[in-house]
Structures are given as structure tokens and as C-alpha cells.
Design a protein around this motif. Structure first.
Motif, mmCIF file in Angstrom:
data_model
loop_
_atom_site.group_PDB
_atom_site.id
_atom_site.type_symbol
_atom_site.label_atom_id
_atom_site.label_comp_id
_atom_site.label_asym_id
_atom_site.label_seq_id
_atom_site.Cartn_x
_atom_site.Cartn_y
_atom_site.Cartn_z
ATOM 1 N N LYS C 18 -25.812 7.973 12.733
ATOM 2 C CA LYS C 18 -26.629 7.041 11.657
ATOM 3 C C LYS C 18 -27.524 6.059 12.217
ATOM 4 O O LYS C 18 -28.530 4.828 12.273
ATOM 5 C CB LYS C 18 -25.223 5.924 10.918
ATOM 6 C CG LYS C 18 -24.939 6.798 10.207
ATOM 7 C CD LYS C 18 -23.858 6.406 9.649
ATOM 8 C CE LYS C 18 -22.950 6.931 8.411
ATOM 9 N NZ LYS C 18 -22.462 8.043 9.455
ATOM 10 N N GLU C 19 -26.611 5.506 13.883
ATOM 11 C CA GLU C 19 -27.794 4.542 14.644
ATOM 12 C C GLU C 19 -28.993 5.104 15.134
ATOM 13 O O GLU C 19 -29.721 4.080 15.309
ATOM 14 C CB GLU C 19 -26.599 3.802 15.557
ATOM 15 C CG GLU C 19 -27.401 2.605 16.361
ATOM 16 C CD GLU C 19 -26.042 2.444 17.142
ATOM 17 O OE1 GLU C 19 -26.431 1.056 18.540
ATOM 18 O OE2 GLU C 19 -24.894 2.798 17.565
ATOM 19 N N SER C 22 -31.854 4.727 12.284
ATOM 20 C CA SER C 22 -31.837 3.485 12.028
ATOM 21 C C SER C 22 -33.009 3.020 13.184
ATOM 22 O O SER C 22 -33.993 2.444 12.939
ATOM 23 C CB SER C 22 -30.671 2.454 12.320
ATOM 24 O OG SER C 22 -30.873 0.807 12.383
ATOM 25 N N LYS C 25 -36.672 4.208 12.627
ATOM 26 C CA LYS C 25 -37.715 3.041 11.359
ATOM 27 C C LYS C 25 -38.086 1.693 11.910
ATOM 28 O O LYS C 25 -38.374 1.615 11.426
ATOM 29 C CB LYS C 25 -36.108 2.720 10.195
ATOM 30 C CG LYS C 25 -35.264 3.948 9.062
ATOM 31 C CD LYS C 25 -35.231 3.358 8.879
ATOM 32 C CE LYS C 25 -34.123 5.063 7.784
ATOM 33 N NZ LYS C 25 -32.915 4.484 7.181
#
Lengths: 313, 313, 313
Positions: C18-19, C22, C25
Motif C-alpha cells: 500500500k505504501e 502511495s 502517485k
């Protein structure tokens, strides 16, 4: 501008030359333009000026630079479609170009002619492979058939001489112990065809360049006659184009000397073999522009990268 | 300061050493000094410490760094004047040095002795060729006859030991399977000649260094006697100077051991062949300074670059 | 986190994935984190994606990057203790690792399996040598037995497909003309063992991976059966583990085709030999994730470096 693959990617040579000369006065003026942008310099062949000047140009614009020697640090790429890749190539250009496009905002490529298979060289498989499959702008750092950063440099260097409007410019073949590609000569011819000048190409019979490139440029096989009243003499060896990649002459009388040069300025892209291509007396004279040509490589590259970056942002 | 070619370019060794130790405490203090300045690191030979520490030093000063392996990424240079360049060399040092000067504000060069032709090695054609033809400061990253960044490092490392004013320092030859250059030993001797110390060189008969370098430095062929009461023992192999480049002895009894070392500090420039040049027990002891010497390479290089940059600005 | 040597250094795979997504982006969000920090990328083997993506990741974090090809630019290292180093190795890992630690805040290493001596490969002498003697964090850029940056990339790429909770994932062996290491397959298996998925490994008999790595992961020698209803098919060649480093089959029927793939997504670490490992039709289809996998290499590396940097500061 998207790519810089050949001289034909220059929309207005005179405007570009003026802009490059202006950049040269303030090389760090646009150092924010390339911020957070990465250029990948991919070398399939060795390099001195191109490697250093293109890296310097990118740094002047604030870019991050990744240099990779594809041959020694990577592996052989496959360019043909549909190949069963069970031989020497480890990765297809389709993957390589798309992948590198994800790490680099601009990809610059050097890949010389092999001088064995004319059709293959003219297909420009490395440069065109990247052009076809990459998703980012491509810059030609000398390909099989052209060296447009050098030719832009040459135009800048001639302009700096503040010559009369229509100088006489001679491209003169010279002998060399090794078979060399046609790229520099080709791009110089194409660049001269965009200039107002009296342009003459001179070489021994059998050394005609690709007629699709020389088109209606004047060819004079008598070197002395060609050199009469020249303002700029650009000397360069190339191997035969018709007998592709062959050395057909090493005639020492074609070596450039001060006597032949007359009052003209001497130009060469370097590296140059002293006392083979040109006599020491020429290179060591004030008529030689070769060091300034090398200097201008930075600003030719910087102009090209600037135009691409402006188009990216 | 313009160039850093040899130990003789240091005006005051004690001042330099103090300044380097001060830099080491705040390595990024002068990170604006090298802004918009480029250093070219040109390697004609392989490198680990020199490559990494000099690049790190330049980055600490905010410089942009271009690293080029001249042999594998470029081509062979010609150094002789007047040559008809129809053989293996593709470009003359005259062009190469002038050209690179236009891309780099400082040029650093590594080019080892070939150990075949003494006269040629002593002519230092690579380093002196760049010195002669380049228009920017030159830094010696180990040449045929000297390694002054290493010797400055060694002086820094000894100073950090806060020794009594006049320590006893011994340079002791050691055996090695390959013929090695004299550069490190030469620069160490020249550096010691600028120090207040009881300095002794010890080696087997036949391993005398160039007498123009050792001058009146003490030479003692009995290693045990030389090592008596030493404070610092610098161990290094070199090949014969009189029988130039020859291995005349691989006498294992010259290997450094803890017993021989006594209470002295052990020094070596690295890379070092364990259990050939020096026993594991020495390198793994607290008496060894080799890791701190390597660390100080960064600050020796940084001091040299700082002085050159200050002179440029 | 100190080192990133294997998949086991990931504390929570789902959090990391997930990190990384992120980070992707806003790749330059943490460009101050690596300020005044240097990473050394040491290559003992060639590289394309790893070299470029890890350099890019470090630059995204504002780090300074030093790239060194240890084989061609440095020299052979000694890994054994107590050796009398009078043969081919010039420097011991003890010195090299400590020394480089002084120039670099993080050291990343690529050193492939030799595939000749299983015990030696499993000892991971290069990676473990640096781990043992370096004083800074170590990142594995593919070692003898693992390629954990690739496996993290693969987890990111699968997550981006927003699949149902428990996808069926198949690791399928494929033929190849050269003997290849097990590193990619090993790390993929270890990564899958941390996922909620129906995971199956398929390969010809004799191509079993190290049972200490596959543990209780399902192995199915019938490729068709293994591929039934697969959601992701990861294709990769490796040489035999039991007959260490041998090619025991080049069975072309194991090549991945669209028919075999069904509706699954296709994955491969690249470089991939087209029409040997996998048919053109697969790579050129929308089911192929290979380009996005390569893209995610940057963010896997960037996440790892970010975690290490946060731990340093």
C-alpha cells in the motif's frame, strides 16, 4: 519538438543557431527547466565528446543523468519481429524501450553503423526501435546514417565566424586506416542543404555518399578545384557507400595541408588522426575551429534538450 | 592552487592537514562552493577507493561529477608530437585535453606506470599531457610516479593519532605476487621529507627507490633494525626501480607481523593482500589504521578540490 | 529497517504494498529525505532494470548515486578467512566493505549465482560478506538465492489489479537456452507464502526448487492442470536445483501461450526471450503486466530506500 533523430527535425536552422549562441552566453539560465527530469544516455558504441557534452548539457538544464553502456553493462537486444529468441539476444527492443521510458523522461542513443550490411544499417534498427517502442522523446547521439547533434554544432560554429552571407563551404574526404561510417558526412550535407552557401563535396571517385542524401549538392572529384577560394573546409573520412563499408583508397594526397586550405577555416568533428587526415600545421594553426566545434557540442545538445523539455512541461 | 600533481604542490603540509581535519568535521559545510561546477574523473586504470572517495569529495562540495573509463568507454590517445597516426591511437592528447577542458572545470586523472619502459613512465605522458594541453586544473589520482592524494591522506591519518612531535616512521617493503608501481611509496617518502619525524625506509637490497626521490632519507636494509621503536609502520610492495619493473624477491620474511610491528601503528594504502603483504593479525588488530586511511581519502580529495575551487571563483 | 536482503525483511507485506502504491502517485514527495546521503550501487553482474530503477528511486529521494561495476572497474575480492592472498584476488571483503561504508550511507549489491557450486552460491559470499563487514545498510539487487526487490514489485503489481481477495497464482517454469539462477523464482515463492492466495508452482520433474524455500507450497507437475482458472501466471525459467545448475529440459511445450494463459494476467521479471519462454501473442496482449512490473521496480526500490533512510535519520 518530440524527437531529435535527424537534421530534418530542425524547423528553422537559422533560428536554432541563434538560440544556441544565446544559450552559450548563459549556460545555466534554464537550470530549473529540467528539474525532476531524468535523461538516459545509452551507449552502444564508445564516445568522448558526445558522452561528456550531452551529460554536461543535461546538467546545465538541471536534469538528472543516467549513463549506461549497453554492451558492457547490459546485454544484446533483439530487433526483429517474431524471432524465436533462442540465440544470442536476451531481450527484445519492444520491452527494453518501453521499460526504459518509465525510468527516463528523455532517451538519447548512440549506435553506429556496422558497415557490413547496408540494408540493416539503413534500417537504423536501434534508433528506430527506440523511436517505435519508447514512450518518451528520443535523441540521436550518432546513428548508422546520421549525427545531427554534430551537424547542428557545425552550423553554430560557422555562424560564430560572422562570415559573409554566402560562404563557400567544402566537405573534403580524407584518407584513414579504418573503415568509418557515413553519419557525420551525411548530416553535414543535409545541414548545408538548409544553408545559403556555395557548398561543394569533394572525394575520390568511388566515395560517393548516398545519392538520396547528396541529392543535387555539387560534387567535384578534383580536390584542388573544389578547394579554390573556400571559406570553410570540413574534412572527414568515410568508407565507400557503393562498395558498402570498403576502403577503396588511402591516397595520402587527399590529406589536408595548409597549402590546400588557403585562407579557409578548418573544421572536423574529432577524433582526428593527425598527419593522416590532416597535417599538424593545420590543426595547430589559428584557422582550425575543431576545439570550438567540440565546445559547441554542449550548446547544440542543450538547445535540443531545452526544446524537448519545453514541449514536455 | 592551480594543479595538484605531486606532494610538491602543497605549500604547507601542516596547515593543509589541519584544514583537512577541520573539513572532516563538517563535510557538507562548503556544499555551495562547487555549485554549477563540473569535475571529470578520467580513469585509465581501475580504482575503488580513489573513484569513490574523489566522487564523494566532489559531491560534498556540491560539484557535478562525470566519471569516464577512458580505456573501455573511449579510445587510445596519442601522446607523441608529429606522429603519423595511422596505427592504434585515434585521438591526440592535444585535442582530447583541450576538448575535455571545455566540459569540465577540473580534470582528475588516474594513469598507472606500465613498468616496462622507465623513461616513458617517468615522462608521465598522460598526466603531463593533460597538464600541458588542458585549460583547467588537473588533479593526480595516481600517476606513474606519484599518488599525492594518498600521501596527503597518510599525513592526515598520522596527525589524528596526536603523536609526540617527532615520531619514528618506517616505510617497509613487503612481498607481493605481482610487479607493482612505485607511486605510493614515492609520494609517501616525499611527504615524510616535509615532516618532523625520524623516517626510515627499509627494503631488500635491489629494491632501492629512485634516488632523486629518496634523496638523503635514511635507508636501512635490516628490517628488524629499521622497525625498532617505530611509532608508525607503513607497509607497501613495489617492484625494482633499478631493474625496472622486475620482481627481484618474494621473500616471505618481509611480511609484516604483530611481533615485528611491536607497539607501532600499521598503515597501508589498500588494496592489500592478506597474509602476503601483512598477516591477518595485524590488519585485524587495533593497531591498524588502514580503514581510517581510506576514510581520510575523502577529506584529502575534498581539501584539494576546495583549494582549487577557491582559486577558480 | 536496517538491511533489505530477502523477502523476510518485510514486516508486513500488505502495508508495504500500500505504501509503495502511495509513493508511486507522488514519486518526488520525499525528495528531501535523501539529501546529503549517498548510495553506492555495486554491480558484480550486468543489469538493465535494476540499475536504472534503483538509481531512479534514489534520485527521487534526493540521494546522490555512485554506480560501480566491480568486475570491470575494480578487482576481484577475497571472501575466505585466513587465505594467503597470493593468487587472483587483490582485496579482502573485510577491507572493501568497511571502506565503502565510509563513502556510502547505503550499499546496494548485485551478485548472481555462479551455478557451479551450490554450497558456495548458498553461502551468498558477496551479499553476506558486505552484510558482515559493512557498517551501513545493505540492499540486495539480486543475489545468488533471492531477488527481493523483484518480488516486492510483483506484489505491488498484483495488488494494482484490484483482484478478488484470494486469487489463483501460478508460477510456471519455462524453457530457456541458458542455465539461469533460482533467485527470482525463490523470492516470488517466498513472497506468495505471505499472501492470501491459491498458489501453485508448476515445472517438469527434476526442476524442483530448494525445498527449504518451497516448503509446503503446492507443486503440480501437470502444467495444464496447474493453470486451470488461474488469475495470475508468473512465468520464469530456472536451471535444475537438484542437479545444480544443469539444463534438464528445453521442452517447448512448456512455453506460455494465450491458450494456456486463459483469462489470467501474465507476469515475468524481464528480460524475456520471446517465443522461447512465452509467445509474442501473450506479451503483446493486454493480459501482459510485464511493462508495469518493470515500472514498479522504481517504487519497490524507493520504498525500501525510504524505510532505510527513515531509520538512518
Amino acid at each position: 519538438m518530440k524527437n531529435y533523430l535527424s537534421i530534418n527535425d530542425i524547423d528553422s536552422l537559422s533560428t536554432w543557431v541563434k538560440e544556441a549562441i544565446s544559450l552559450k552566453k548563459q549556460p545555466r539560465k534554464f537550470k530549473e527547466l529540467g528539474s525532476d527530469k531524468t535523461i538516459g544516455l545509452l551507449f552502444f558504441n564508445n564516445s568522448l565528446r558526445t558522452r561528456l557534452s550531452t551529460q554536461k548539457a543535461a546538467m546545465n538544464l538541471g536534469m538528472e543523468v543516467i549513463v549506461m553502456n549497453f554492451g558492457s553493462e547490459g546485454w544484446a537486444l533483439e530487433y526483429a519481429d517474431g524471432t524465436i529468441m533462442d540465440q544470442g539476444t536476451s531481450e527484445h527492443i519492444k520491452e527494453a524501450a518501453q521499460v526504459i521510458s518509465q525510468y527516463c523522461d528523455i532517451i538519447a542513443i548512440r549506435a553506429f553503423a556496422g558497415l557490413v550490411d547496408k540494408e540493416k544499417d539503413e534500417a537504423e534498427e536501434v534508433l528506430n526501435g527506440f523511436k517505435k517502442y519508447a514512450n518518451v522523446p528520443i535523441v540521436n547521439m550518432e546513428s548508422s546514417v546520421g549525427h545531427p547533434l554534430q551537424a547542428l554544432t557545425d552550423a553554430i560554429t560557422m555562424e560564430e565566424q560572422n562570415f559573409k552571407n554566402d560562404p563557400k563551404v567544402v566537405l573534403s574526404w580524407a584518407p584513414h586506416p579504418k573503415a568509418l561510417p557515413h553519419a557525420v558526412a551525411n548530416s553535414f550535407v543535409q545541414m548545408m542543404q538548409k544553408q545559403n552557401a556555395d557548398f561543394v563535396i569533394t572525394h575520390p571517385v568511388g566515395y560517393e555518399l548516398d545519392p538520396n542524401i547528396t541529392k543535387d549538392s555539387k560534387i567535384e572529384h578534383d580536390q584542388d578545384k573544389a578547394l579554390e577560394n573556400a571559406d570553410f573546409v570540413y574534412v572527414k573520412n568515410w568508407s565507400s557507400y557503393s562498395d558498402y563499408g570498403q576502403i577503396k583508397s588511402q591516397d595520402k594526397t587527399w590529406q589536408m595541408t595548409l597549402k590546400k586550405l588557403g585562407n579557409a577555416k578548418f573544421m572536423h568533428c574529432l577524433p582526428v588522426r593527425r598527419n593522416v587526415v590532416v597535417a599538424d600545421e593545420v590543426l595547430d594553426s589559428k584557422q582550425s575551429l575543431v576545439i570550438e566545434q567540440a565546445n559547441n557540442r554542449t550548446f547544440a545538445a542543450q538547445l535540443v534538450l531545452k526544446k524537448i523539455l519545453e514541449n514536455l512541461n
